[in-house]
Design a protein around this motif. Structure first.
Motif, short mmCIF file in Angstrom:
data_model
loop_
_atom_site.label_atom_id
_atom_site.label_comp_id
_atom_site.label_asym_id
_atom_site.label_seq_id
_atom_site.Cartn_x
_atom_site.Cartn_y
_atom_site.Cartn_z
N PRO A 170 -39.93 55.61 54.08
CA PRO A 170 -41.39 55.49 53.95
C PRO A 170 -42.09 55.36 55.29
O PRO A 170 -41.61 54.68 56.19
CB PRO A 170 -41.57 54.22 53.10
CG PRO A 170 -40.30 53.46 53.26
CD PRO A 170 -39.21 54.47 53.47
N GLU A 171 -43.20 56.06 55.39
CA GLU A 171 -44.06 55.98 56.56
C GLU A 171 -45.46 56.40 56.14
O GLU A 171 -45.61 57.15 55.17
CB GLU A 171 -43.56 56.88 57.69
CG GLU A 171 -43.54 58.36 57.32
CD GLU A 171 -43.04 59.25 58.45
OE1 GLU A 171 -42.55 58.70 59.45
OE2 GLU A 171 -43.14 60.47 58.32
N PRO A 172 -46.51 55.92 56.80
CA PRO A 172 -47.87 56.30 56.42
C PRO A 172 -48.09 57.80 56.56
O PRO A 172 -47.60 58.44 57.50
CB PRO A 172 -48.75 55.52 57.41
CG PRO A 172 -47.89 54.39 57.89
CD PRO A 172 -46.49 54.92 57.90
N LEU A 173 -48.81 58.38 55.60
CA LEU A 173 -49.14 59.80 55.63
C LEU A 173 -50.59 59.99 55.23
O LEU A 173 -51.12 59.21 54.41
CB LEU A 173 -48.24 60.59 54.66
CG LEU A 173 -46.76 60.74 55.02
CD1 LEU A 173 -46.01 61.38 53.85
CD2 LEU A 173 -46.59 61.57 56.28
N PRO A 174 -51.27 61.00 55.76
CA PRO A 174 -52.65 61.26 55.36
C PRO A 174 -52.75 61.48 53.86
O PRO A 174 -51.87 62.09 53.24
CB PRO A 174 -53.00 62.54 56.13
CG PRO A 174 -52.06 62.56 57.30
CD PRO A 174 -50.79 61.94 56.80
N ASN A 175 -53.81 60.98 53.27
CA ASN A 175 -54.17 61.15 51.86
C ASN A 175 -53.33 60.31 50.89
O ASN A 175 -53.56 60.35 49.69
CB ASN A 175 -54.11 62.62 51.44
CG ASN A 175 -55.04 63.49 52.24
OD1 ASN A 175 -56.25 63.21 52.32
ND2 ASN A 175 -54.52 64.52 52.89
N PHE A 176 -52.38 59.55 51.40
CA PHE A 176 -51.61 58.64 50.56
C PHE A 176 -52.11 57.22 50.78
O PHE A 176 -52.19 56.75 51.92
CB PHE A 176 -50.12 58.72 50.89
CG PHE A 176 -49.43 59.94 50.37
CD1 PHE A 176 -48.82 59.94 49.11
CD2 PHE A 176 -49.38 61.11 51.12
CE1 PHE A 176 -48.17 61.06 48.63
CE2 PHE A 176 -48.74 62.25 50.64
CZ PHE A 176 -48.13 62.23 49.40
N ASP A 177 -52.41 56.53 49.70
CA ASP A 177 -52.85 55.14 49.80
C ASP A 177 -51.66 54.20 49.97
O ASP A 177 -51.81 53.10 50.51
CB ASP A 177 -53.64 54.74 48.56
CG ASP A 177 -54.92 55.55 48.44
OD1 ASP A 177 -55.89 55.22 49.13
OD2 ASP A 177 -54.93 56.53 47.67
N LYS A 178 -50.50 54.64 49.51
CA LYS A 178 -49.30 53.82 49.62
C LYS A 178 -48.07 54.73 49.58
O LYS A 178 -48.02 55.68 48.80
CB LYS A 178 -49.22 52.81 48.47
CG LYS A 178 -48.01 51.89 48.48
CD LYS A 178 -47.87 51.10 47.18
CE LYS A 178 -49.04 50.16 46.98
NZ LYS A 178 -48.85 49.31 45.77
N ILE A 179 -47.10 54.44 50.46
CA ILE A 179 -45.82 55.15 50.47
C ILE A 179 -44.72 54.11 50.30
O ILE A 179 -44.67 53.12 51.04
CB ILE A 179 -45.57 55.91 51.79
CG1 ILE A 179 -46.68 56.93 52.04
CG2 ILE A 179 -44.20 56.58 51.76
CD1 ILE A 179 -46.57 58.21 51.28
#
Length: 315
Positions: A170-179
């Motif tokens: 898991p890592e932050p990605l554009p358009n995802f509020d949670k990963i």
């Protein structure tokens, strides 16, 4: 240099090849028009059969690189292939636009009760009180955040959807509020309105959507599969749809394709079955050719290839 190209993609690829390239054509049965014994590169065709693949690998012992037009490569990673030292690259990215649009079509089909509205039209019946939902503020869980998952998230965000994703790391990605990590997604099922399967088929993901997962979902939730049918326990899904564990499912892929005529999925009113067509687009062949030509230039100049598959991971 010599290439093996499928007969249905030659017209799209050959005009863009650099000089000094010889081409051997192969059909869907693995019949070759020319001598493939010294070919270095193989672009396999759509719907590649194991028998065709094995036939080409046997006839072309000098192969060093194989390009697949599909994102999923579970059908390529056979024992015969894995015994050989061949770099495999896939078509990740070329299908993202049409498939992500198709996912939104499935979501809108469910939210706007289009099956019911179509039935009313067929019956010449005017009913204004049909229940319709909004996508705004719905919770969407995407299993797999590769090119397709990211494209789905981008389009869903435009509708005001809360987007969650799962991936191995898991890592932050554009358009995802949670990963979340690969083992954490089950905890999100009770709150998800839509669950989209966009992960590759591997030994780890086979049967991933099992009875436990389906029972964890909301009764109002909608399952969408645009990846591989075997990721879903089909018997459990049929039971879930019949007994109302979930509201419905949009399935562009099933465990056995074509779907057998006797399958209950055909007649379940809360199942929307499409014939593994979500990737189809007038621009698909153009994108496949562009990716291959770019990779061919990289191959010839010793640069890293795009979309190299980790054969152990399966994608």
């Amino acid at each position: 240099m010599k290439l093996i190209l499928p007969d249905h993609l030659i017209a799209d690829i050959e005009p863009h090849l650099p000089s000094g390239i010889d081409v051997v054509e192969v059909d869907s049965e693995g019949n070759l028009d020319g001598d493939p014994s010294d070919a270095e590169v193989y672009v396999n065709g759509f719907y590649l059969k194991t028998s065709t693949h094995d036939k080409v690998l046997t006839a072309a012992p000098a192969l060093r690189w194989q390009q697949s037009p599909s994102a999923g490569v579970n059908h390529i990673l056979t024992p015969t292939f894995l015994q050989k030292d061949i770099i495999l690259t896939n078509g990740a990215g070329v299908h993202a636009i049409p498939i992500s649009e198709f996912v939104l079509a499935f979501m809108l089909y469910h939210a706007k009760n289009l099956r019911k509205l179509q039935t009313l039209q067929n019956e010449h019946t005017w009913v204004r009180g049909v229940f319709l939902e909004e996508l705004a503020d719905a919770n969407l869980l995407i299993l797999g955040t590769g090119n397709i998952g990211k494209a789905i998230a981008s389009r869903a965000k435009a509708f005001g959807v809360t987007v969650w994703g799962s991936r191995r790391h898991p890592e932050p990605l554009p358009n995802f509020d949670k990963i979340v990590g690969a083992d954490e997604w089950r905890s999100l099922l009770p709150a998800a309105d839509y669950v989209v399967i966009a992960t590759p088929l591997t030994p780890e993901t086979r049967g991933l959507i099992d009875e436990t997962a389906l029972r964890s979902m909301r009764q109002s939730a909608y399952l969408i599969n645009i990846a591989r049918g075997a990721i879903v326990d089909e018997a459990a899904l049929i039971t879930a749809l019949r007994e109302g564990w979930i509201a419905g499912a949009g399935l562009d892929t099933v465990a056995t394709e074509p779907l057998p005529p006797e399958s209950p999925l055909w007649s379940l009113p809360n199942a929307f079955i499409t014939p593994h067509c979500s990737a189809l687009s007038p621009r698909l062949r153009e994108r496949i050719a562009q990716l291959f030509i770019d990779n061919l230039k990289r191959y010839q100049t010793g640069q890293p290839l795009r979309n190299v598959v980790d054969k152990q991971a399966g994608y």
